[in-house]
Design an enzyme around this catalytic site. Sequence first.
Site, PDB file in Angstrom:
ATOM      1  N   ASP A   1      39.794 133.308  98.507  1.00 25.76           N
ATOM      2  CA  ASP A   1      41.231 133.083  98.433  1.00 25.76           C
ATOM      3  C   ASP A   1      41.732 133.308  97.001  1.00 25.76           C
ATOM      4  OD1 ASP A   1      43.641 131.858 100.052  1.00 25.76           O
ATOM      5  OD2 ASP A   1      43.552 130.662  98.228  1.00 25.76           O
TER       6      ASP A   1
ATOM      7  N   TYR B   1      51.146 130.562  92.148  1.00 25.25           N
ATOM      8  CA  TYR B   1      52.083 131.423  92.870  1.00 25.25           C
ATOM      9  C   TYR B   1      53.307 131.748  92.009  1.00 25.25           C
ATOM     10  CZ  TYR B   1      49.343 130.373  97.033  1.00 25.25           C
ATOM     11  OH  TYR B   1      48.316 130.251  97.935  1.00 25.25           O
TER      12      TYR B   1
ATOM     13  N   HIS C   1      40.297 132.458 107.988  1.00 23.48           N
ATOM     14  CA  HIS C   1      40.393 132.509 106.534  1.00 23.48           C
ATOM     15  C   HIS C   1      39.432 131.536 105.860  1.00 23.48           C
ATOM     16  CE1 HIS C   1      42.437 133.151 102.691  1.00 23.48           C
ATOM     17  NE2 HIS C   1      42.483 131.842 102.536  1.00 23.48           N
TER      18      HIS C   1
END
Length: 300
Positions: free
Chosen positions: A102, A209, A275
């Site tokens: 990730d 982010y 995931h």
Amino acid sequence: MTDIREGFADLGDIRLHYAESGQKGEKLIILLHGFPEFWFTWRKQLPVLGEKYHVIAPDMRGYNLSERPKDIADYKINHLISDVVKLAKFHGYDEFYLASHDWGAAVAWSVAIAKPDLVKGLMVFNGPHPYIFANLLQHNDDQIAHSQYMADFRKEGIEERLLANDCQWFWDWTFAEHEKRGLITPEEKAEYLRAWQIPGAVTAMLNYYRASPLTPRKLQAGDKPLSLNPEDFIVKVPTLVVWGEKDHALIPENIDGLEKFVPDLKLVKLPEVSHWVTHEDPERVSSEILTYLAELEARS
């Protein structure tokens, strides 16, 4: 299996907490976790890999017990690359293997691209190549839709939603299904809730982010796409990519054409895994890492 020990590394501009297994002096593997985890995602791999290697799994900056710089700019990729390089040097290593998932994979790809002389082998578990992902985030409607949470995480006040009701929405969005399946125990859940609720931790995690140039957007007439040169994203180290094909956030096109950017590529697809590969098939993660490292070492 070997035990797991914990410590802190003072790297000059940042103090990182880490877990480790194995003996110093053995070949080094650094394990990089993703969002919204911490070193704990590798808890089942550390003792297994530590039988043969010196394995270090840091809490990346901002996460869990590592320091949390306040400025969003402190979470840009150059700082994240530097953390990995300095962590290896802190432990006395000039080169290392790098395994990742990730957001940790986003950092690992970048380390391998920027510092190929330091990375002996790269291993990526459900982490998209940065050029391919950037392109999909601008041009592919499915990936844009699946990644809308990235835009939401940039918004002011999103922290309150993630922390509300003892992180209930946050847990439901991430690991509630794994808890129902018995893949995460109540004790392990408590560790995640503890780490998320450390003051400032969620903001620091979201700053990854906020500091990134990547965000989902469908280009309109007159918009300028993100200007990236594909030649700048060639990975010059041997690379293993393990891809859970039931990934809910990353569409299959993320591995299309990957060989153009990674000349020395081994791709393994896991049809029944999502995931969250370290939770859903931890034994497979360990075996893929050990098998790949044995292949690399056989070359030399």
